[in-house]
Scaffold this motif. Sequence first.
Motif, PDB file in Angstrom:
ATOM      1  N   ASP A 112       8.073 -53.091 -49.617  1.00 41.80           N
ATOM      2  CA  ASP A 112       7.144 -53.546 -48.450  1.00 41.80           C
ATOM      3  C   ASP A 112       7.831 -54.557 -47.749  1.00 41.80           C
ATOM      4  OD1 ASP A 112       6.892 -55.435 -49.982  1.00 41.80           O
ATOM      5  OD2 ASP A 112       4.721 -55.108 -50.671  1.00 41.80           O
ATOM      6  N   ARG A 141       8.393 -57.569 -48.392  1.00 34.83           N
ATOM      7  CA  ARG A 141       7.730 -58.946 -48.247  1.00 34.83           C
ATOM      8  C   ARG A 141       8.614 -59.902 -49.035  1.00 34.83           C
ATOM      9  NH1 ARG A 141       1.171 -57.941 -50.039  1.00 34.83           N
ATOM     10  NH2 ARG A 141       0.945 -56.593 -48.061  1.00 34.83           N
ATOM     11  N   SER A 142       8.663 -61.065 -48.871  1.00 36.91           N
ATOM     12  CA  SER A 142       9.436 -62.195 -49.392  1.00 36.91           C
ATOM     13  C   SER A 142       8.833 -62.675 -50.756  1.00 36.91           C
ATOM     14  CB  SER A 142       9.721 -63.169 -48.498  1.00 36.91           C
ATOM     15  OG  SER A 142      10.279 -62.739 -47.190  1.00 36.91           O
ATOM     16  N   LYS A 198       5.343 -62.725 -54.617  1.00 38.24           N
ATOM     17  CA  LYS A 198       5.371 -61.771 -53.609  1.00 38.24           C
ATOM     18  C   LYS A 198       4.551 -62.697 -52.478  1.00 38.24           C
ATOM     19  CE  LYS A 198       5.343 -57.345 -53.543  1.00 38.24           C
ATOM     20  NZ  LYS A 198       5.356 -56.258 -53.319  1.00 38.24           N
ATOM     21  N   GLN A 199       4.874 -62.910 -51.478  1.00 40.83           N
ATOM     22  CA  GLN A 199       3.898 -63.246 -50.346  1.00 40.83           C
ATOM     23  C   GLN A 199       2.911 -62.248 -49.818  1.00 40.83           C
ATOM     24  OE1 GLN A 199       6.482 -65.174 -47.405  1.00 40.83           O
ATOM     25  NE2 GLN A 199       7.252 -66.637 -48.783  1.00 40.83           N
ATOM     26  N   VAL A 231       4.198 -60.078 -44.350  1.00 39.78           N
ATOM     27  CA  VAL A 231       5.781 -59.984 -44.332  1.00 39.78           C
ATOM     28  C   VAL A 231       6.033 -61.197 -43.289  1.00 39.78           C
ATOM     29  CG1 VAL A 231       7.491 -58.538 -43.354  1.00 39.78           C
ATOM     30  CG2 VAL A 231       5.201 -57.679 -44.470  1.00 39.78           C
ATOM     31  N   SER A 232       7.183 -61.893 -43.706  1.00 46.52           N
ATOM     32  CA  SER A 232       7.691 -63.041 -42.963  1.00 46.52           C
ATOM     33  C   SER A 232       8.942 -62.442 -42.036  1.00 46.52           C
ATOM     34  CB  SER A 232       8.275 -63.962 -43.885  1.00 46.52           C
ATOM     35  OG  SER A 232       7.301 -64.603 -44.812  1.00 46.52           O
TER      36      SER A 232
END
Length: 478
Positions: A334, A336-337, A356-357, A360-361
């Motif tokens: 996905d 995500r960071s 995981k954050q 999405v950054s």
Amino acid sequence: MSLPNGKKPVGCEWVFTIKHNADGMIERYKARLVAKGFTQTYGIDYQETFAPVAKMNSIRAILSCVANLGWPLQQLDVKNAFFHGDLEEEVYMDVPPGFSSQSTVGKVCRLKKALYGLKQSLRAWFGRFLKAMLGFGYQQNNVDHTLFVKRNVHKVTVLIVYVHDIVVTGNDEEEVTHLKMQLANEFEIKELGPLRYFLGIEVARSDKGIFISQRKYILDLLEETGMLGCKPADSPIETNHHLCSGIGEPVEKERYQRLVGRLIYLSHTRPNIAYAVGIVSQFMHDPRATHLDAVYRILRYLKSAPGKGILFSNHGHLRLEAFTNADCAGSIDDRRSTSGYCAFVGGNLVTWHGKKQAVVSRSSAEAEYRAVAHGTYELIWLQSLLSNIGLDWSGPMTLYCDNKAAISIAHNPIQHDRTKHIESDRHFIKEKLNKSVTCMPFVKSEDQLADVFTKDLSSKVFHPICCKLGMRNIFAPI
């Protein structure tokens, strides 16, 4: 017989167990009457069940303070703790097996005290313990509700409880002795002496500090999985692993979840496997062969040094410091960071996190800034924890970051276009900086300790960071 308000009696059974010492030797055989709590009905024979348990972060923070201040560390155990809890609800139970006779036909037992297996047993026990501690003149910590503190001028006594395991420390020897007497009068207490074994964690103390590890836990896990004779690995996860969902042959879900669950508990004393365990725990719903291979890789790494743990040394201060980092768009599934941070109290690692954050950054600066927010929250939590104990740190807390864009955003309130997605985090961090609660110096990437919680590092980079985190192996030959 008919019971009031549609209540039904709870079943029960005898449970026979063997209790072992820390070295694995049999201490005694136990027989316990246990209620079948799964037959209880919410709103009829139980209400709330939640009761707080000690946070491992709190325990490690206290160990760091003890190591720096030279306080004694003692352990107590409450025998048959749940039997001390007073029930607020009407609970009926079948007559225990072995007591059946003509005189007990059609009769049930009404429980006045809690019993092992009841859904509200833990809550009832903690309520009774809380009432006793408040009666002894102790204050409940607002940050960790299982932590109790009593201060007298410059002296302090601290107690932390995890169900029935109690750890007592402080610099007031008279109060510690008095507390033991009060607890013994109220409950059935067993003094275990200096802290050596707590919640499956082995504790060793010397003039060099306090060392915690889970060596026996690891050896038992390796034996259970048949990997005692495996070839050790030099790192817990392969570099550039590219693990993702839905690729490879499916494997047994229950076995995979059980293994990962045991590794999650192991990460309480092994921060060096936190990132790898975080990766494999993302595939609990649909584990594949590649994911299971990654789990075995962690086990092979543990085989290389099962006695490794964290050393809490005396650094002569109680400064609060943290390192934060993020792996931008690291997830293949996905994008995500992954945020990561690690916090130090008195120069010793006490808390860490890698996750995981939630969203999405859109840039590396945004990902890093979210990690900075998490690190700031953790520092403030630690500051509150120590403040309630009476160990205040007057200077600003240091939060190290290796991203100059994130540091610039934190100090510059004008960059609206770059911060509209993290507006609340920006205001929160800026407020703490303006009040000199925290400061954000730049740290070089090679000195960024939080990398181990966000990336799959090579062994050349991985091992020096673990050493800087305070990880040692006291069982290794000199």
